[in-house]
Design an enzyme around this catalytic site. Structure first.
Site, PDB file in Angstrom:
ATOM      1  N   ARG A   1       2.339   3.490  18.561  1.00 18.37           N
ATOM      2  CA  ARG A   1       0.914   3.846  18.452  1.00 18.37           C
ATOM      3  C   ARG A   1       0.105   3.167  19.556  1.00 18.37           C
ATOM      4  O   ARG A   1      -0.775   3.784  20.162  1.00 18.37           O
ATOM      5  CB  ARG A   1       0.388   3.460  17.070  1.00 18.37           C
ATOM      6  CG  ARG A   1       1.064   4.225  15.941  1.00 18.37           C
ATOM      7  CD  ARG A   1       0.483   3.856  14.591  1.00 18.37           C
ATOM      8  NE  ARG A   1       1.276   4.417  13.508  1.00 18.37           N
ATOM      9  CZ  ARG A   1       0.851   4.614  12.279  1.00 18.37           C
ATOM     10  NH1 ARG A   1      -0.390   4.298  11.949  1.00 18.37           N
ATOM     11  NH2 ARG A   1       1.642   5.129  11.358  1.00 18.37           N
TER      12      ARG A   1
ATOM     13  N   ARG B   1      -7.760   8.647   4.351  1.00 22.47           N
ATOM     14  CA  ARG B   1      -8.798   7.655   4.065  1.00 22.47           C
ATOM     15  C   ARG B   1      -9.516   7.250   5.344  1.00 22.47           C
ATOM     16  O   ARG B   1     -10.761   7.222   5.400  1.00 22.47           O
ATOM     17  CB  ARG B   1      -8.154   6.424   3.402  1.00 22.47           C
ATOM     18  CG  ARG B   1      -9.084   5.228   3.269  1.00 22.47           C
ATOM     19  CD  ARG B   1      -8.306   4.007   2.774  1.00 22.47           C
ATOM     20  NE  ARG B   1      -7.188   3.689   3.648  1.00 22.47           N
ATOM     21  CZ  ARG B   1      -7.283   2.964   4.751  1.00 22.47           C
ATOM     22  NH1 ARG B   1      -8.471   2.494   5.139  1.00 22.47           N
ATOM     23  NH2 ARG B   1      -6.219   2.697   5.494  1.00 22.47           N
ATOM     24  N   ARG B   2      -8.741   6.922   6.384  1.00 26.65           N
ATOM     25  CA  ARG B   2      -9.365   6.526   7.649  1.00 26.65           C
ATOM     26  C   ARG B   2     -10.151   7.677   8.259  1.00 26.65           C
ATOM     27  O   ARG B   2     -11.236   7.479   8.807  1.00 26.65           O
ATOM     28  CB  ARG B   2      -8.293   6.040   8.628  1.00 26.65           C
ATOM     29  CG  ARG B   2      -7.668   4.700   8.269  1.00 26.65           C
ATOM     30  CD  ARG B   2      -6.508   4.359   9.163  1.00 26.65           C
ATOM     31  NE  ARG B   2      -5.950   3.044   8.854  1.00 26.65           N
ATOM     32  CZ  ARG B   2      -4.685   2.718   9.032  1.00 26.65           C
ATOM     33  NH1 ARG B   2      -3.824   3.608   9.508  1.00 26.65           N
ATOM     34  NH2 ARG B   2      -4.260   1.503   8.738  1.00 26.65           N
TER      35      ARG B   2
ATOM     36  N   CYS C   1      -0.620   7.692  -0.866  1.00 25.66           N
ATOM     37  CA  CYS C   1      -1.065   7.399   0.499  1.00 25.66           C
ATOM     38  C   CYS C   1      -1.993   8.475   1.053  1.00 25.66           C
ATOM     39  O   CYS C   1      -2.771   8.225   1.960  1.00 25.66           O
ATOM     40  CB  CYS C   1       0.145   7.255   1.423  1.00 25.66           C
ATOM     41  SG  CYS C   1       1.213   5.870   1.014  1.00 25.66           S
TER      42      CYS C   1
ATOM     43  N   ARG D   1       1.365   9.396  14.542  1.00 27.37           N
ATOM     44  CA  ARG D   1       2.519   8.859  13.830  1.00 27.37           C
ATOM     45  C   ARG D   1       3.266   7.904  14.744  1.00 27.37           C
ATOM     46  O   ARG D   1       2.973   7.798  15.930  1.00 27.37           O
ATOM     47  CB  ARG D   1       3.453   9.992  13.374  1.00 27.37           C
ATOM     48  CG  ARG D   1       2.849  10.925  12.313  1.00 27.37           C
ATOM     49  CD  ARG D   1       2.556  10.224  11.004  1.00 27.37           C
ATOM     50  NE  ARG D   1       3.713   9.489  10.500  1.00 27.37           N
ATOM     51  CZ  ARG D   1       4.712  10.034   9.811  1.00 27.37           C
ATOM     52  NH1 ARG D   1       4.721  11.328   9.562  1.00 27.37           N
ATOM     53  NH2 ARG D   1       5.714   9.286   9.378  1.00 27.37           N
TER      54      ARG D   1
ATOM     55  N   THR E   1      -5.281   8.942  13.999  1.00 30.17           N
ATOM     56  CA  THR E   1      -4.876   8.384  12.708  1.00 30.17           C
ATOM     57  C   THR E   1      -4.334   9.514  11.856  1.00 30.17           C
ATOM     58  O   THR E   1      -4.815  10.647  11.947  1.00 30.17           O
ATOM     59  CB  THR E   1      -6.028   7.697  11.957  1.00 30.17           C
ATOM     60  OG1 THR E   1      -5.537   7.240  10.681  1.00 30.17           O
ATOM     61  CG2 THR E   1      -7.194   8.645  11.720  1.00 30.17           C
TER      62      THR E   1
ATOM     63  N   LYS F   1       0.817  -1.214   0.000  1.00 33.21           N
ATOM     64  CA  LYS F   1       0.000   0.000   0.000  1.00 33.21           C
ATOM     65  C   LYS F   1       0.852   1.266   0.000  1.00 33.21           C
ATOM     66  O   LYS F   1       0.355   2.349  -0.333  1.00 33.21           O
ATOM     67  CB  LYS F   1      -0.962   0.010   1.186  1.00 33.21           C
ATOM     68  CG  LYS F   1      -0.310   0.139   2.553  1.00 33.21           C
ATOM     69  CD  LYS F   1      -1.365   0.165   3.645  1.00 33.21           C
ATOM     70  CE  LYS F   1      -0.739   0.328   5.030  1.00 33.21           C
ATOM     71  NZ  LYS F   1      -1.752   0.385   6.092  1.00 33.21           N
ATOM     72  N   ASP F   2       2.145   1.162   0.396  1.00 32.13           N
ATOM     73  CA  ASP F   2       3.035   2.318   0.384  1.00 32.13           C
ATOM     74  C   ASP F   2       3.660   2.562  -0.984  1.00 32.13           C
ATOM     75  O   ASP F   2       4.236   3.631  -1.222  1.00 32.13           O
ATOM     76  CB  ASP F   2       4.177   2.123   1.400  1.00 32.13           C
ATOM     77  CG  ASP F   2       3.696   2.100   2.838  1.00 32.13           C
ATOM     78  OD1 ASP F   2       2.624   2.663   3.105  1.00 32.13           O
ATOM     79  OD2 ASP F   2       4.393   1.509   3.679  1.00 32.13           O
TER      80      ASP F   2
END
Length: 525
Positions: free
Chosen positions: A156, A132-133, A245, A150, A128, A80-81
């Site tokens: 996290r 998208r989230r 991203c 981050r 987050t 995804k990155d």
């Protein structure tokens, strides 16, 4: 002895797990490899969110530069990155099998509230840095605030454990791969068909030099073709949007087989113009992945806001109404029937209680019945499961999709020869009961009835959504279907009532939820 292959990796715990996982797979093939850590721009910038960074590839560029300079032989990325277009001279030679693509909501114990959606207290602060989230979460829980988060996975988790956030959103893949200790945090898994993950989330990309035929041949032995076919749809849509991203785009593709054994590709997508805008939702099915991304892009880019009528009351924090209105649609919510509670008496001894609607749940539990010991609960879908949870119980079976007959068969296989109580409306079609192996094991109890109502309203709109056969019957008692309207039916029984009366059904949701209804409206408008 040949020199070992050099695997380039970021230095986080998760990245190193991924690189060593590939190293172990290569070792199983008899290929010696070593891991070399390379720090990326994304690792160096920790004080701002992803959506505020400029450009693409801030977790991959340095690894790609090292490949081009022949300092390493292959790079392992979270797929995804990875930008959708590789630099000249590089190629993705293999993709891994897919880890769980779901998102997790990790909730601090002090922020748990079982009466609220996703068991998170009202007004919670959610961490987050993903646009998208952010967009999808604020659509589901607009009362919450979102703040940038981050750090690597352990960092996290520590931040929410220490109360810096009430909850955080994080990929299940990272938690699973690291076998992370989440302590006493409350964990809610968000299904990828509802909270749509990043394109290719949970998949690893193995990248090498295009001209390095030896390494490419080795990596090809690690490739997962089925995963590759699914994520090709996801990444194609990302590429067509020209995003990275920071784009508020979620896409999830899943391959199944139909009753004839043919491949069926199902794709769920959510796209917003910005992190603080409501996402539009789409769902498509096809026997081939070819052209799916192009069709969805065309649909997203050509949405035409319309007037919409739905045959139910507007709810508090109404996802259906608020998302449509966020895209310029004009929504009228008005039920065409009303519900009346009916008395019932002592319950027989049963093993299961099955609910076919939220109304059945409400009218059953408001009578405060004495439940049989160790009874289990089955429900028609997720919305009904949420309603059961409001009364302090959990569903042991939750139907998927809108084919009530199929859901009944699946439930019957689980229930076996056990007795099942069915709280229901007067005049229910009894579709689930009829699927039980022994029909005498179905115990019906009438807990409410529907009555037609007409408040002098003329509910005409460009898109008309009917939520039950009773609403269809009430509508038709004094009107005809508008000839220019596009009609959406909530489920097969509602669709049958519309067709029986001469109406045309233009769409049905894939699931009995607001998201399913939104997907249906966006697809035809």
């Amino acid at each position: 002895m040949p020199a070992p292959l050099i695997i380039g990796s970021r230095g986080s715990d998760l990245a190193l797990w991924q690189a060593n996982h590939v190293r172990e797979q290569l070792a199983a093939l008899g290929v010696n490899a070593e891991v070399q850590v390379i720090k990326t721009r994304g690792d160096n910038i920790q004080d701002i969110g992803f959506d505020k960074m400029e450009g693409k590839g801030f977790f991959t560029k340095e690894l790609e530069d090292a490949l081009l300079k022949k300092e390493i032989d292959l790079a392992v990325h979270s797929h995804k990155d990875l930008p959708t277009v590789s630099p000249a001279g590089l190629v993705t030679a293999a993709v891994s099998g897919r880890e769980d693509p779901s998102e997790l909501l990790l909730i601090h114990p002090g922020a748990v509230d079982g009466s609220m959606p996703f068991s998170l207290k009202k007004g919670a602060k959610v961490g987050t840095s993903s646009a998208r989230r952010k967009s999808q979460w604020l659509a589901l829980r607009p009362d919450c605030s979102v703040e940038d988060l981050r750090g690597n996975v352990p960092t996290r988790i520590r931040k929410v454990s220490e109360g810096m956030y009430d909850a955080i959103l994080i990929a299940a893949a990272g938690i699973n791969r690291l076998e992370s200790d989440t302590g006493d945090l409350h964990i809610i898994k968000l299904a990828p068909k509802e909270f749509v993950p990043a394109p290719s989330q949970g998949v690893l990309a193995l990248q090498c030099r295009e001209a390095d035929e030896g390494t490419r041949a080795i990596l090809a032995r690690l490739n997962h073709p089925e995963t590759e076919r699914c994520i090709s749809v996801e990444r194609k849509l990302l590429n067509l949007f020209d995003g990275g991203c920071h784009l508020p785009l979620g896409v999830f593709c899943e391959k199944e087989e139909d009753d004839d054994g043919k491949d069926v590709f199902s794709v769920w997508a959510a796209h917003a113009q910005a992190w603080d805008k409501k996402p539009a939702y789409l769902y498509y099915r096809s026997n081939t992945p070819s052209g799916l991304a192009e069709r969805m892009l065309d649909n997203f880019r050509n949405l035409k806001p319309a007037s919409v009528f739905i045959s139910r009351n507007r709810k508090k924090q109404d996802l259906f109404c608020e998302v449509l209105e966020g895209h310029g649609y004009r929504v009228t919510a008005q039920p065409l029937i009303e519900f009346r509670s009916l008395p019932f008496f002592a319950l027989p001894d049963v093993d299961w209680i099955f609910f076919s609607s939220k109304h059945a749940v409400k009218f059953f539990f408001t009578r405060k019945p004495e439940l049989p010991a160790a009874v289990k609960f089955g429900v028609i879908g997720k919305s009904t499961a949420d309603e059961v949870r409001r009364y302090g119980y959990s569903a042991n079976f939750i139907g998927q999709g809108t084919d009530t007959r199929l859901i009944g068969k699946q439930f019957a296989a689980l229930a076996g020869n056990r007795r099942v109580l069915f709280p229901q409306a007067k005049g229910s079609m009894r579709t689930v009961q009829l699927q039980l192996t022994r029909k005498e094991n179905a115990v019906d109890v009438i807990v409410y009835e529907t009555v037609a109502m007409d408040k002098g309203m003329n509910p005409e709109a460009e898109v008309m959504v009917f939520t039950s056969p009773s609403n269809v019957e009430s509508f038709l008692s004094s009107r005809h279907f508008p000839s220019e309207s596009k009609i959406i039916a909530m489920g097969d029984a509602t669709a049958h009532a519309i067709k029986k009366s001469g109406g045309r059904v233009h769409g049905t949701p894939a699931v009995f939820t607001d998201l399913g209804l939104l997907q249906a409206v966006f697809k035809i408008s």
